[in-house]
Design an enzyme around this catalytic site. Structure first.
Site: not given
Ligand SMILES: NC(=O)c1ccc[n+]([C@@H]2O[C@H](COP(=O)([O-])OP(=O)(O)OC[C@H]3O[C@@H](n4cnc5c(N)ncnc54)[C@H](O)[C@@H]3O)[C@@H](O)[C@H]2O)c1
Length: 433
Positions: A11, A209, A250, A261, A329
């Site tokens: 970021v 999110n 999505f 995230c 990650r």
């Protein structure tokens, strides 16, 4: 404007470079001296499309600098962004130790009015804690603003340059105006800047999110049900997506979401719910479904081999948690590799950008191939885990020739079942016949 961005990761590096690109003087700060030394030499520590050019241009023009000296960077800046990591603690809450440490360091460095911006994803109430920590160290005037970041890795530069919206949580007009001015160049196409109180801005990021993660888990459950009842999730998805109230984003079933995230932010929001006596029941289910999805995939692979994959050899295409990033990650590939290794299988992996990350995580417990075809040599099956563009239309004759048997487990539904089977492959995908 003079800006400091503290935390030069996925970021911070994008935010700093993009603000420099719009004419600001930016200093990116990190306490990882090795990372800063590399950046000073022009070595970009992450893969993000468009980022190297942006950094190179702005460094050359003198608008973008890198340092480990937080104090000096803060002293010269009017706006200070906090963009350090907020990983998960064992309870599921966000680990705010880096944010707090940076807040204290900013407090010590304050030499006049500044706007301190929390850009990291942080639970409701964090900006208030940041303000208190800074207050302990200084009598200078300052404001703390929440400005969550919505960029997507893999399209981060584009997202930052052309955001859908900017959210700013500020408790006073002075800081709000400074942020408005800073973001004006990015909002020329008419995207809104949404001004709110600080707590609401902090909540927007988690809610967004969590909702996106929920769509993915929902579709994964629908795909599992499709398998059980003999329906085709591809058509179900298209039938849903055509409804303008639903839309197409999505809704793709797969091996579960990963990345830096969704997993940590859903856990942190669920933890906030528990702590505030408002359990987030939907969110708890979203996470539980996601946790199972990679294991369902492994079970399918193992099931094909009569529950024994000892000494079976698998080619794995894709290690990163999604295409166009080297980030692993919380990647589903990690769960899948670990499960298969535990069951006695051997693995050769290939990823266009995440090979270094893969080596860091798995070491010599798996093999690594120079390209996707070499990866297949002697494999009992191909496992497609990340839908990189270059995997979408491969040479199936070459695939077949390299493998011990023509068997594909497609964790992202990128191939057309009928076509693949007509080429002589045994083909498994998610939620399709
Ligand atoms: N990665 C994304 O796509 C994304 C998108 C939106 C928001 N976010 C949020 O932004 C934040 C940063 O995420 P990221 O992916 O860039 O993390 P990252 O791990 O890539 O980067 C964090 C950086 O902060 C540095 N750092 C840690 N402690 C420090 C300290 N005390 N002083 C100076 N530097 C320090 C680390 O060395 C690292 O370079 C997180 O809260 C994340 O949830 C991430």
């Amino acid at each position: 404007m003079n800006i400091a961005v503290i935390g030069t990761g996925y970021v911070g590096l994008v935010v700093g470079s993009c603000f420099a690109e719009s004419g600001n003087e930016v200093v990116c700060v990190d306490n990882n001296a090795d990372k800063i030394a590399k950046l000073e030499k022009g070595i970009i520590p992450i893969y993000e499309p468009g980022l190297p050019d942006l950094i190179e241009r702005n460094v050359r023009d003198g608008r973008l600098k890198f340092t480990t000296d937080l104090k000096c960077a803060v002293e010269k800046s009017k706006v200070v962004f906090i963009a350090v990591g907020t990983p998960t603690t064992s309870s599921g809450a966000a680990d705010l130790s880096a944010v707090h440490a940076v807040a204290t360091a900013i407090g010590k460095a304050l030499n006049g009015y500044k706007v301190i911006v929390t850009k990291s994803t942080v639970p409701v109430g964090t900006a208030e804690t940041v303000r208190k920590l800074i207050c302990k160290e200084t009598r200078e005037e300052f404001d703390v603003v929440s400005n969550p970041e919505f960029l997507k890795q893999g399209a981060a530069v584009d997202d930052f340059m052309r955001p859908d919206r900017i959210v700013v949580g500020a408790d006073g007009p002075r800081a709000a105006e400074i942020l408005r001015e800073l973001y004006a160049p990015f909002l020329r196409t008419g995207s809104p800047i949404l001004m709110s109180d600080v707590r609401t801005a902090e909540m927007v990021k988690y809610a967004a999110n969590a909702f996106l993660a929920a769509r993915i888990s929902f579709m994964n459950e629908i795909s599992n049900l499709c398998e059980a009842v003999g329906a085709d999730v591809d058509m179900v998805r298209r039938g849903m997506a055509a409804d303008s109230r639903i839309g197409s984003a999505f809704l793709f079933p797969g091996v579960g979401y990963g990345g830096s995230c969704f997993p940590k932010d859903t856990r942190a929001l669920a933890q906030t719910g528990r702590e505030s006596g408002t359990p987030m029941r939907i969110l708890e289910a979203v996470e539980a479904v996601n946790n199972e999805q990679a294991f369902r995939f492994v079970n399918r692979v193992v099931g094909h081999f009569n529950n024994n994959v000892e000494n079976k050899h698998f080619a794995l295409w894709g290690l990163s948690f999604k295409p166009k990033t080297n980030d692993m990650r919380d990647a589903p590939s990690i769960k899948i590799v670990e499960q298969l290794l535990a069951k006695g299988a051997t693995i050769t992996a290939y990823d266009p950008e995440a090979m270094d990350e893969g080596r860091r995580i798995f070491g010599n417990r798996i093999e690594y191939a120079a390209n996707n075809y070499e990866c297949l040599n002697g494999a009992d099956a191909l496992l497609l885990i990340t839908e990189w563009q270059e995997f979408r239309n491969p040479n199936f004759d070459r695939i077949k020739a390299a493998m011990r048997q023509p068997l594909i487990f497609d964790g992202r539904n990128i191939y057309e079942s009928g076509h693949i089977r007509s080429l002589g492959f045994t083909y498994y995908s998610i939620g399709r016949k």
